[in-house]
Design an enzyme around this catalytic site. Sequence first.
Site, PDB file in Angstrom:
ATOM      1  CE1 TYR A 118      19.196   1.688  26.397  1.00 33.80           C
ATOM      2  CE2 TYR A 118      19.759  -0.450  27.346  1.00 33.80           C
ATOM      3  CZ  TYR A 118      19.765   0.530  26.045  1.00 33.80           C
ATOM      4  OH  TYR A 118      21.012   0.187  25.227  1.00 33.80           O
ATOM      5  CD  GLU A 206      20.292   1.964  22.618  1.00 34.98           C
ATOM      6  OE1 GLU A 206      20.705   3.453  22.178  1.00 34.98           O
ATOM      7  OE2 GLU A 206      21.220   1.887  23.736  1.00 34.98           O
TER       8      GLU A 206
END
Length: 397
Positions: A118, A206
């Site tokens: 991530y 993101e």
Amino acid sequence: MNIHEYQGKEILNSFGVRIQRGIVAQDAQEAVNAAKQLTEQTGTGWHVIKAQVHAGGRGKGGGVKLAKNLKEVEEIAGNIIGMNLVTPQTSAEGKKVHQVLVAEDVYYPGDNEPEEYYMSVLLNRSTGRNMIMYSTEGGMDIETVAEETPHLIFTEEIDPSVGLLGFQARRIAFNLGLSGTAFKEMVKFVSSLYTAFEKSDSSLFEINPVLKTSDDKIMAVDAKVTLDDNALFRHKDYAEMRDIREENPTEVEAKKVGLNYVALDGNVGCMVNGAGLAMATMDLIKQAGGEPANFLDVGGTADAKRVEEAFRLILKDEKVEAILVNIFGGIVRCDRVAQGIVDAYKNMGDAINVPIIVRLQGTNADVAKKLIDESGLGVHSAVQFQEAADKVQEVLS
Ligand code: GDP
Ligand code: MN
């Protein structure tokens, strides 16, 4: 401004960030052509078909599917385009899918297992600095990771006067447990990602997941990119990426007439002048046992035309059971606003089918109250904040 995954990836790619390559398609036939073209470019025989909507969690909702041949590409794309995709981030009705991204399959087998990470880039508001947030736990909700395994989330803050430094990019690669080729790839990935963030004037990146492929390449498989609206004037090409089909139609309309409107979930509509007073009004509504249905700042000129536009916008929301008008007459006189409300009300006739509570405070507030009370319309007037709250409570119960 939010943009689609495929557009976010285009921006990343233009700054040298490695991405999972793909081509956007509007229907099943275009998807098949896109898949053929990708096979030529990349050699892949398998493709992922990804719904393009402004919401995450598409995989969980059935909006991301693997196709192992052209027939499956056609079938899956045909099914996804036109569907109402429901994900943990959409409403219960979901979002209509108008297009899909046909992408190369990057989870191919090889020497190593593919790994997901991530990574996001955003502003840390408490320090006023950009930071890179990253985790070994990719492909999952970062909120869940933060709750269950917070020690697996790392951050790297960037000093704006020197930018991202080499050792910081290396620390990220190290903390992700990488070595050899993958380590070097990650350092390059992080550096180009941060450059892209700054140069594109984004407020959020993101990338979930960032993938380490079985042959140690690092790439962005997903891309959530939020651009700073206030910087769009210097990125005309990004401004064109706006897809108003993805936005709340009432908010789009409000923007056209120059009203600051944000839709919310509650039952009390509000019309206020000034953003600060609007926030305080929303608190007041909550205290009175209601929930604000919207944020609406009508700005300095609250004349009949503007008030009418505002009423129409608020009333588009069927959840609205009452409207609270809260205006402070500093530069604008209260009696002018009151006249505006009365005129708008008369103009709209039956269109106003919920009680209206009006609180006017400031210059000529007394004249304004009289005007409203004597208008004979279904409008309740108040002068004090608390009085207005009580009246909201009264009409709701
Ligand atoms: P999201 O669900 O909206 O976050 O969409 P993502 O783009 O993150 O995709 C969801 C999931 O699909 C990823 O976490 C991967 O597990 C999977 N996925 C994405 N691309 C590929 C691919 O090329 N091959 C395979 N097998 N799975 C993929
Ligand atoms: Mn994702």
